[in-house]
Design a protein around this motif. Sequence first.
Motif, PDB file in Angstrom:
ATOM      1  N   THR A  83       0.845  -1.191   0.000  1.00  0.00           N
ATOM      2  CA  THR A  83       0.000   0.000   0.000  1.00  0.00           C
ATOM      3  C   THR A  83       0.882   1.242   0.000  1.00  0.00           C
ATOM      4  OG1 THR A  83      -1.723  -1.170   1.219  1.00  0.00           O
ATOM      5  CG2 THR A  83      -1.803   1.235   1.255  1.00  0.00           C
ATOM      6  N   PRO A  84       0.661   2.173  -0.931  1.00  0.00           N
ATOM      7  CA  PRO A  84       1.556   3.340  -1.024  1.00  0.00           C
ATOM      8  C   PRO A  84       1.360   4.302   0.141  1.00  0.00           C
ATOM      9  CG  PRO A  84      -0.251   3.530  -2.590  1.00  0.00           C
ATOM     10  CD  PRO A  84      -0.349   2.152  -2.006  1.00  0.00           C
ATOM     11  N   PRO A  85       2.446   4.927   0.595  1.00  0.00           N
ATOM     12  CA  PRO A  85       2.352   5.925   1.658  1.00  0.00           C
ATOM     13  C   PRO A  85       1.907   7.271   1.121  1.00  0.00           C
ATOM     14  CG  PRO A  85       4.626   5.681   0.996  1.00  0.00           C
ATOM     15  CD  PRO A  85       3.845   4.670   0.195  1.00  0.00           C
ATOM     16  N   GLN A  86       1.414   8.102   2.018  1.00  0.00           N
ATOM     17  CA  GLN A  86       1.102   9.489   1.708  1.00  0.00           C
ATOM     18  C   GLN A  86       1.465  10.361   2.899  1.00  0.00           C
ATOM     19  OE1 GLN A  86      -2.815  10.258  -0.063  1.00  0.00           O
ATOM     20  NE2 GLN A  86      -1.727  10.007  -1.995  1.00  0.00           N
ATOM     21  N   MET A  87       1.468  11.669   2.683  1.00  0.00           N
ATOM     22  CA  MET A  87       1.868  12.589   3.732  1.00  0.00           C
ATOM     23  C   MET A  87       0.905  12.547   4.912  1.00  0.00           C
ATOM     24  SD  MET A  87       0.787  16.295   2.123  1.00  0.00           S
ATOM     25  CE  MET A  87       1.297  17.139   3.617  1.00  0.00           C
ATOM     26  N   GLU A  88       1.437  12.851   6.090  1.00  0.00           N
ATOM     27  CA  GLU A  88       0.637  12.865   7.312  1.00  0.00           C
ATOM     28  C   GLU A  88      -0.324  14.042   7.342  1.00  0.00           C
ATOM     29  OE1 GLU A  88       2.120  14.247  11.494  1.00  0.00           O
ATOM     30  OE2 GLU A  88       2.536  12.094  11.317  1.00  0.00           O
ATOM     31  N   GLY A  89       0.115  15.190   6.844  1.00  0.00           N
ATOM     32  CA  GLY A  89      -0.716  16.381   6.910  1.00  0.00           C
ATOM     33  C   GLY A  89      -0.596  17.061   8.267  1.00  0.00           C
ATOM     34  N   PRO A  90      -1.262  18.199   8.440  1.00  0.00           N
ATOM     35  CA  PRO A  90      -1.080  19.007   9.650  1.00  0.00           C
ATOM     36  C   PRO A  90      -2.006  18.647  10.810  1.00  0.00           C
ATOM     37  CG  PRO A  90      -2.415  20.207   8.080  1.00  0.00           C
ATOM     38  CD  PRO A  90      -2.052  18.909   7.411  1.00  0.00           C
ATOM     39  N   TYR A  91      -2.870  17.638  10.652  1.00  0.00           N
ATOM     40  CA  TYR A  91      -3.923  17.438  11.645  1.00  0.00           C
ATOM     41  C   TYR A  91      -3.764  16.170  12.481  1.00  0.00           C
ATOM     42  CZ  TYR A  91      -6.105  21.036   8.782  1.00  0.00           C
ATOM     43  OH  TYR A  91      -6.357  22.190   8.082  1.00  0.00           O
ATOM     44  N   PHE A  92      -2.649  15.484  12.395  1.00  0.00           N
ATOM     45  CA  PHE A  92      -2.464  14.287  13.219  1.00  0.00           C
ATOM     46  C   PHE A  92      -2.198  14.661  14.678  1.00  0.00           C
ATOM     47  CE2 PHE A  92       0.516  11.189  15.131  1.00  0.00           C
ATOM     48  CZ  PHE A  92      -0.359  10.115  15.215  1.00  0.00           C
ATOM     49  N   LYS A  93      -2.754  13.872  15.610  1.00  0.00           N
ATOM     50  CA  LYS A  93      -2.486  14.012  17.040  1.00  0.00           C
ATOM     51  C   LYS A  93      -2.145  12.632  17.598  1.00  0.00           C
ATOM     52  CE  LYS A  93      -4.954  16.352  19.849  1.00  0.00           C
ATOM     53  NZ  LYS A  93      -6.084  16.831  20.672  1.00  0.00           N
ATOM     54  N   PRO A  94      -1.045  12.509  18.333  1.00  0.00           N
ATOM     55  CA  PRO A  94      -0.730  11.210  18.945  1.00  0.00           C
ATOM     56  C   PRO A  94      -1.642  10.925  20.136  1.00  0.00           C
ATOM     57  CG  PRO A  94       0.867  12.866  19.614  1.00  0.00           C
ATOM     58  CD  PRO A  94      -0.013  13.520  18.587  1.00  0.00           C
ATOM     59  N   ASN A  95      -1.540   9.714  20.652  1.00  0.00           N
ATOM     60  CA  ASN A  95      -2.273   9.287  21.853  1.00  0.00           C
ATOM     61  C   ASN A  95      -3.783   9.309  21.672  1.00  0.00           C
ATOM     62  OD1 ASN A  95       0.243   9.082  23.188  1.00  0.00           O
ATOM     63  ND2 ASN A  95       0.167  11.265  23.677  1.00  0.00           N
ATOM     64  N   SER A  96      -4.252   8.871  20.508  1.00  0.00           N
ATOM     65  CA  SER A  96      -5.697   8.810  20.283  1.00  0.00           C
ATOM     66  C   SER A  96      -6.325   7.739  21.162  1.00  0.00           C
ATOM     67  CB  SER A  96      -5.981   8.510  18.805  1.00  0.00           C
ATOM     68  OG  SER A  96      -5.578   7.187  18.490  1.00  0.00           O
TER      69      SER A  96
END
Length: 285
Positions: free
Chosen positions: A71-84
């Motif tokens: 599966t190809p990767p894509q950019m994370e973008g500005p809206y990721f938050k860890p510890n969901s």
Amino acid sequence: MDNPTPHAWSEPDETSGGRPISRKGLLKAAIVASAAPLLAGGGVALARDAASAGNGPLAPTPQCDDGDDTTPPQMEGPYFKPNSPRRTSLVTPGTPGVPLTVSGYVFGRACRPIPGALLDFWQADTNGSYDMARYAFRGHQFTGPDGGFSLTTVVPGLYPGRTRHLHVKAQAPGGRILTTQLYFPGEPRNNTDALFDPELLMTVRNVGNGRQGTFDFVLDVAQTPGPTDPPTDPPTEPGTSWESGTSYRAGDRVTYGGVAYRCLQAHLAMPGWEPPQVPALWERG
């Protein structure tokens, strides 16, 4: 709703810069460019759905196939938050939006399911907004013993510059992180979104007042036996053709769609349990 469970990623994110167009990317692009509908019930975008629909085999995308691309990767973008939070549902009974379920499997390079794989989803709400203060429309889960997963959410809304999409990070136990995005077929903005990748299209069907999507992830995880490219031919005597209503025993061999499978668990075959759809019951070879 499950309680939040912090988790940390052990590897840096992958990027998609400079990735050449793959074999299945060209095949999927051809499907997208055709006039065949992929939405509104009955459309087929996964190879595992094609035979049951009676339309013959389609490009194995994103269905795992021996020697298939990851599966190809894509950019994370500005809206990721860890510890969901750890949860399989991102909605409550009063959440506005079109109900959506997304399900599928996580495979390795030899098309064997990966149990315990981590999947972390995040998305915009029905109005196209991301919650950066809390954890609305964010959650992680782990695949089951059969490598399967299921997410309950709503169809994400649109916002300037992007087509409709879901974000996800996928990681096999102890493996590298795949950061990517999933897309909806038939969206007008697919043609203008610079990040859109036809290899990442889900199969989406209208069901009642909601939608059901399917997608299978193929991670760059070595498995035994290893993949071959081009795919290996089935054995000359793989067994009889798979048939609904037949009682199969562990070790029985069948063919389905020209591919050989070996039964893993005794069971009575039913419609919808074709070998490509239930890796807990069948394995290739």
